[in-house]
Enzyme design. Structure first.
Site, PDB file in Angstrom:
ATOM      1  N   GLY A  31      17.803  55.813  49.891  1.00  0.00           N
ATOM      2  CA  GLY A  31      18.080  55.670  48.461  1.00  0.00           C
ATOM      3  C   GLY A  31      19.224  56.546  47.984  1.00  0.00           C
ATOM      4  O   GLY A  31      19.952  57.137  48.773  1.00  0.00           O
ATOM      5  N   GLY A  36      29.073  53.975  50.621  1.00  0.00           N
ATOM      6  CA  GLY A  36      28.820  53.893  52.071  1.00  0.00           C
ATOM      7  C   GLY A  36      27.691  52.908  52.339  1.00  0.00           C
ATOM      8  O   GLY A  36      27.829  51.980  53.154  1.00  0.00           O
ATOM      9  N   HIS A  37      26.558  53.070  51.613  1.00  0.00           N
ATOM     10  CA  HIS A  37      25.446  52.125  51.759  1.00  0.00           C
ATOM     11  C   HIS A  37      25.888  50.725  51.361  1.00  0.00           C
ATOM     12  O   HIS A  37      25.521  49.745  51.980  1.00  0.00           O
ATOM     13  CB  HIS A  37      24.273  52.524  50.846  1.00  0.00           C
ATOM     14  CG  HIS A  37      23.690  53.866  51.143  1.00  0.00           C
ATOM     15  ND1 HIS A  37      23.843  54.947  50.312  1.00  0.00           N
ATOM     16  CD2 HIS A  37      22.924  54.295  52.177  1.00  0.00           C
ATOM     17  CE1 HIS A  37      23.206  55.980  50.808  1.00  0.00           C
ATOM     18  NE2 HIS A  37      22.644  55.621  51.945  1.00  0.00           N
ATOM     19  N   GLN A  61      11.113  63.070  58.851  1.00  0.00           N
ATOM     20  CA  GLN A  61      12.373  63.493  59.457  1.00  0.00           C
ATOM     21  C   GLN A  61      12.951  64.770  58.834  1.00  0.00           C
ATOM     22  O   GLN A  61      14.048  65.182  59.164  1.00  0.00           O
ATOM     23  CB  GLN A  61      13.394  62.353  59.429  1.00  0.00           C
ATOM     24  CG  GLN A  61      13.913  61.969  58.054  1.00  0.00           C
ATOM     25  CD  GLN A  61      14.712  60.677  58.105  1.00  0.00           C
ATOM     26  OE1 GLN A  61      14.175  59.600  58.331  1.00  0.00           O
ATOM     27  NE2 GLN A  61      16.022  60.772  57.900  1.00  0.00           N
ATOM     28  N   ASP A 150      26.568  59.073  60.471  1.00  0.00           N
ATOM     29  CA  ASP A 150      25.482  59.666  61.254  1.00  0.00           C
ATOM     30  C   ASP A 150      25.630  59.162  62.690  1.00  0.00           C
ATOM     31  O   ASP A 150      24.831  58.350  63.175  1.00  0.00           O
ATOM     32  CB  ASP A 150      24.132  59.248  60.671  1.00  0.00           C
ATOM     33  CG  ASP A 150      23.945  59.797  59.270  1.00  0.00           C
ATOM     34  OD1 ASP A 150      23.743  61.002  59.123  1.00  0.00           O
ATOM     35  OD2 ASP A 150      24.060  59.002  58.314  1.00  0.00           O
ATOM     36  N   LYS A 184      31.375  59.934  52.130  1.00  0.00           N
ATOM     37  CA  LYS A 184      30.361  59.692  51.099  1.00  0.00           C
ATOM     38  C   LYS A 184      28.998  60.059  51.648  1.00  0.00           C
ATOM     39  O   LYS A 184      28.669  59.719  52.790  1.00  0.00           O
ATOM     40  CB  LYS A 184      30.339  58.220  50.711  1.00  0.00           C
ATOM     41  CG  LYS A 184      31.647  57.720  50.178  1.00  0.00           C
ATOM     42  CD  LYS A 184      31.555  57.396  48.725  1.00  0.00           C
ATOM     43  CE  LYS A 184      32.903  56.871  48.251  1.00  0.00           C
ATOM     44  NZ  LYS A 184      33.023  56.872  46.802  1.00  0.00           N
ATOM     45  N   SER A 186      24.738  60.998  50.049  1.00  0.00           N
ATOM     46  CA  SER A 186      23.874  61.263  48.891  1.00  0.00           C
ATOM     47  C   SER A 186      23.795  62.771  48.645  1.00  0.00           C
ATOM     48  O   SER A 186      23.590  63.218  47.519  1.00  0.00           O
ATOM     49  CB  SER A 186      22.468  60.715  49.141  1.00  0.00           C
ATOM     50  OG  SER A 186      22.548  59.370  49.545  1.00  0.00           O
ATOM     51  N   ARG A 187      23.961  63.549  49.691  1.00  0.00           N
ATOM     52  CA  ARG A 187      23.849  65.014  49.554  1.00  0.00           C
ATOM     53  C   ARG A 187      25.077  65.631  48.869  1.00  0.00           C
ATOM     54  O   ARG A 187      25.020  66.797  48.478  1.00  0.00           O
ATOM     55  CB  ARG A 187      23.622  65.656  50.920  1.00  0.00           C
ATOM     56  CG  ARG A 187      22.242  65.358  51.472  1.00  0.00           C
ATOM     57  CD  ARG A 187      21.923  66.159  52.720  1.00  0.00           C
ATOM     58  NE  ARG A 187      20.511  66.089  53.052  1.00  0.00           N
ATOM     59  CZ  ARG A 187      19.985  65.289  53.997  1.00  0.00           C
ATOM     60  NH1 ARG A 187      20.756  64.491  54.694  1.00  0.00           N
ATOM     61  NH2 ARG A 187      18.689  65.301  54.232  1.00  0.00           N
TER      62      ARG A 187
END
Ligand code: PAF
Length: 281
Positions: A31, A36-37, A61, A150, A184, A186-187
């Site tokens: 989410g 990027g998503h 995780q 990742d 990009k 989320s963090r």
């Protein structure tokens, strides 16, 4: 587009699509979606009849001192992005839906998970493999889409699919960056103004490394020192790792002679960010 919260609801949608002979693309996420998503969803929409996006911050995780509690959430904004990009279904389960009280089965991997992020996040990939395996069993996609940012996660998932004879294709998609080069994530929202400026050093250091590789430098040690030196000039950083590994096995290499992955993890203040690039000789 529909948002569902239970495994049963996903199974019903999937079984109806399968009866019609439709193909299914899947984008697993935690989410707080960004471009990027969106690029993963876009690619899934182009290549499949139906697209499922899962939004689940997977507790398994996260290590004890990591950011599980503070991980950003915005389901409303996420669903708008999914809808406008053409996804058909969002699966947004609660942790109890994914992990019932008697849950005790895990998917673990040796080898690929030991170095890079696995060193400082020892339980991370067991959590990722377990949840992704569960999500694949629930959604039963033809294709699943993961970002190259990742890079270790992508390699681990590809290996898991091969080792466990899972019947789907894993599609790796390019890193999407901000205008100033920051990958990009989320963090990135955790960063203060000052930290956000400092965070540019991740991509800048990789560009310096890439430049030297393109000039013909073959010593891994020299490249690593160039990247470290560039990061260390920025006072708000703390290096977790700067690694140069074989792009397939993720084993450290001493000379640049095959396709290599140059991967870094750097704290900017309290926020741990990662970035990488692949270099083919
Ligand atoms: O990359 C992520 O967002 C997560 O690790 C994933 C693949 C959704 C599993 O929780």
């Amino acid at each position: 587009m529909k948002i569902v919260h239970t495994v049963q609801e996903v199974r019903e949608a999937v079984s109806a699509w399968r009866k019609e002979g439709l193909s299914i693309g899947f984008v697993p996420t935690m989410g707080y979606l960004h471009e990027g998503h969106q690029s993963l969803i876009q690619r899934a929409v182009e290549e499949n009849d139906q697209v499922v996006v899962s939004i689940f911050v997977n507790p398994m995780q996260f290590g004890p001192n990591e950011d599980l509690e503070s991980y950003p959430k915005d389901l409303e904004k996420d669903s708008l992005l999914c809808e406008k990009t053409g996804a058909t279904l969002i699966f947004n389960p609660q942790p109890e839906e994914m992990y019932t009280g008697d849950f005790c089965s895990f998917v673990d991997m040796t080898g690929l998970t030991k170095g890079l992020c696995g060193k400082s996040r020892p339980i991370h990939f067991r959590g990722v493999c377990t949840v992704v395996n569960k999500l694949f069993n629930i959604v039963q996609p033809d294709r699943a889409y993961f970002g190259q940012k990742d890079a270790q996660q992508l390699a681990v998932i590809k290996q898991m699919v091969k080792d466990l004879n899972m019947n789907l294709e894993i599609v790796g998609c390019p890193i999407i960056r901000e205008e100033d080069g920051l990958a990009k994530s989320s963090r990135n929202t955790y960063l203060s103004k000052e930290e956000r400026v400092a965070a540019r050093v991740l991509s800048q250091s990789l560009e310096e490394g890439r430049g030297r590789l393109e000039e013909g430098e073959t010593s891994v040690q020299v490249i690593r020192e160039i990247i470290r030196g560039c990061i260390e000039k920025e006072p708000l950083t703390k290096i977790d790792y700067v690694e140069i590994v074989d792009a397939k096995s993720l084993e450290p290499v001493e000379k640049v002679e095959k396709t290599i992955l140059i991967a870094i993890a750097v704290y900017i203040g309290k926020t741990r960010l990662i970035d990488n690039f692949t270099f083919e000789c």
